[in-house]
Enzyme design. Structure first.
Site, PDB file in Angstrom:
ATOM      1  N   ASP A   1       0.802  -1.219   0.000  1.00 27.35           N
ATOM      2  CA  ASP A   1       0.000   0.000   0.000  1.00 27.35           C
ATOM      3  C   ASP A   1       0.836   1.270   0.000  1.00 27.35           C
ATOM      4  O   ASP A   1       1.985   1.301   0.420  1.00 27.35           O
ATOM      5  CB  ASP A   1      -0.978   0.004   1.179  1.00 27.35           C
ATOM      6  CG  ASP A   1      -0.304  -0.288   2.525  1.00 27.35           C
ATOM      7  OD1 ASP A   1       0.757  -0.935   2.540  1.00 27.35           O
ATOM      8  OD2 ASP A   1      -0.856   0.130   3.551  1.00 27.35           O
TER       9      ASP A   1
ATOM     10  N   HIS B   1       7.399   8.881   4.669  1.00 30.39           N
ATOM     11  CA  HIS B   1       6.136   9.636   4.754  1.00 30.39           C
ATOM     12  C   HIS B   1       6.328  11.114   4.411  1.00 30.39           C
ATOM     13  O   HIS B   1       5.488  11.945   4.766  1.00 30.39           O
ATOM     14  CB  HIS B   1       5.466   9.476   6.124  1.00 30.39           C
ATOM     15  CG  HIS B   1       5.019   8.072   6.424  1.00 30.39           C
ATOM     16  ND1 HIS B   1       3.912   7.780   7.172  1.00 30.39           N
ATOM     17  CD2 HIS B   1       5.524   6.870   6.075  1.00 30.39           C
ATOM     18  CE1 HIS B   1       3.755   6.473   7.282  1.00 30.39           C
ATOM     19  NE2 HIS B   1       4.744   5.898   6.614  1.00 30.39           N
TER      20      HIS B   1
ATOM     21  N   GLU C   1      -0.832  -2.126   5.225  1.00 38.36           N
ATOM     22  CA  GLU C   1       0.097  -1.991   6.349  1.00 38.36           C
ATOM     23  C   GLU C   1      -0.058  -0.629   7.010  1.00 38.36           C
ATOM     24  O   GLU C   1       0.106  -0.495   8.220  1.00 38.36           O
ATOM     25  CB  GLU C   1       1.547  -2.159   5.865  1.00 38.36           C
ATOM     26  CG  GLU C   1       2.569  -2.221   7.000  1.00 38.36           C
ATOM     27  CD  GLU C   1       2.992  -0.875   7.550  1.00 38.36           C
ATOM     28  OE1 GLU C   1       3.185  -0.755   8.777  1.00 38.36           O
ATOM     29  OE2 GLU C   1       3.112   0.094   6.763  1.00 38.36           O
ATOM     30  N   GLU C   2      -0.403   0.382   6.211  1.00 39.38           N
ATOM     31  CA  GLU C   2      -0.400   1.753   6.696  1.00 39.38           C
ATOM     32  C   GLU C   2      -1.677   2.162   7.425  1.00 39.38           C
ATOM     33  O   GLU C   2      -1.734   3.246   8.005  1.00 39.38           O
ATOM     34  CB  GLU C   2      -0.194   2.725   5.515  1.00 39.38           C
ATOM     35  CG  GLU C   2       1.147   2.584   4.816  1.00 39.38           C
ATOM     36  CD  GLU C   2       2.298   3.184   5.610  1.00 39.38           C
ATOM     37  OE1 GLU C   2       2.048   3.676   6.726  1.00 39.38           O
ATOM     38  OE2 GLU C   2       3.429   3.161   5.118  1.00 39.38           O
TER      39      GLU C   2
END
Length: 385
Positions: free
Chosen positions: A79, A360, A137-138
């Protein structure tokens, strides 16, 4: 023992091409259907069967080894993040507001490269290999938790995953043994008091004043309840209360996060934050409503898996490549796998001028010079773990 490199320039170039494709077409957590379809197409080309029992958009494939005495799982997350990418790279995201800002495009491409290599060298693969291409996962709900509940680790002896790291020097590979990453849980609190005029506080039950006591008291959990050898943190990230100079509001809303490096620490902080909310609010004549939002458990790298991984890294790349990693209070849902099975989560360094921005960040990028080591490492884990 090893030292012979198994990855050639053609496979490296192919992997970088795949990584750039994933980077250009990112998908958010739980929405990786096109990514999964692409992965499935490649696995079909390689003749590696996919297990249909697992929920889409996860992809789980199974490679049968020549001996099959041991089953090793390898995991990659797929993702992307809700970020607007910045920069002028030729493979920049084509999806506005979505980008691979954490390296999952590299993880997916690397695991695909392992699959391709195994399909070309099946006689060298003695172990059974489970290839896990994981969604979400995020964000919650966690794709790892879902897969574990669906039985992805049934029959698996050990599991490994890698993460390309922009804060670890390019050319280094390493991890923390034991506690490696923190749990990540959140909470919402509503303090209900009695509002009134700012000039007559004695006629109110002031929730703002009560909130200040609660915020201070939560830090006593870290300093006086948590084992000093077990790292943890409680942080408040939000507070909403009233909108006037001289009106004491009826209620205050708080929100925050709990991080812990141990299962025991996470449970302690959950229990104590709930208890303090109730008792402190009641002592002032207010009502405290505590809502716990379960996230991910701590990442615990099993010492026996770390010992094997360390030996593989040193024999494959040299003693000077391995770099012990300090535990961090970031979180990873890979923790769900390690809660069930022996395994480790390994960092592959890529800090350089190209990969100078943190994960990020809108300008984050993978230094593709790290990818050959990632492929080589995962192949050796498949062969020798």
């Amino acid at each position: 023992m090893y030292k012979t490199k198994l990855v050639d320039s053609d496979l490296i170039a192919w992997t970088i091409e795949q990584r750039r494709h994933f980077h250009m077409y990112p998908e958010l957590s739980g929405q990786e259907y096109e990514t999964a379809a692409y992965v499935k197409g490649k696995l079909d080309e390689f003749g590696i069967p996919i297990n249909p029992k697992f929920s889409a958009p996860n992809i789980v494939a199974y490679f049968k080894g020549t001996e099959g005495k041991k089953t090793i799982a390898l995991r990659a997350d797929m993702d992307a993040l809700p970020l607007y990418e910045e920069g002028d790279k030729p493979y920049i995201s084509t999806v506005p507001g979505v980008m691979h800002g954490c390296g999952h495009d590299g993880h997916t491409a690397t695991l695909l490269a392992v699959a391709k290599w195994m399909s070309m060298n099946p006689h060298l693969v003695k172990n059974n290999i489970v290839l896990i291409f994981q969604s979400s996962e995020e964000a919650s709900p966690s794709g790892a938790k879902q897969l574990v509940e669906e039985g992805v680790l049934d029959g698996v002896d050990v599991i490994y995953g890698i993460h390309y790291m922009s804060n670890m020097p390019l050319g280094k590979i390493g991890f923390a043994t034991g506690p490696a990453m923190a749990s990540s849980d959140d909470f919402d609190i509503v303090i209900e008091g009695k509002g009134g005029h700012g000039g007559s506080p004695h006629e109110t039950v002031d929730p703002i004043y009560i909130a200040t006591h609660l915020i201070q008291a939560f830090q006593s959990i870290i300093s006086r309840n948590l084992n000093p050898l077990h790292a943890g943190v409680i942080s408040f990230g939000g507070m909403q209360a009233g909108n006037s100079y001289n009106v004491i509001p009826d209620k205050v809303q708080l929100k925050g996060t709990i991080r812990a490096l141990t299962y025991e620490g996470a449970e302690l902080m959950h229990t104590k934050t709930a208890q303090l909310t109730k008792s402190i609010c009641e002592s002032f004549g207010a009502t405290g409503h505590y809502h716990f939002i379960e996230g991910t458990p701590p990442v615990y790298n099993h010492p026996e898996a770390c010992e094997v991984a360390t030996e593989i890294i040193q024999k494959t790349f040299g003693d000077d490549v391995f770099l012990p990693f300090d535990p961090v209070l970031g979180a990873e849902d890979y923790a769900y796998y390690l809660k069930e099975k022996v395994g480790a989560f390994i960092n592959v360094g890529m800090q350089s001028e190209k990969s100078q921005y943190p994960h990020h960040h809108p300008k984050f990028d993978i230094d593709e010079a790290a990818i050959p080591a990632g492929i080589e490492l995962m192949i050796h884990l498949a062969l020798y773990a």
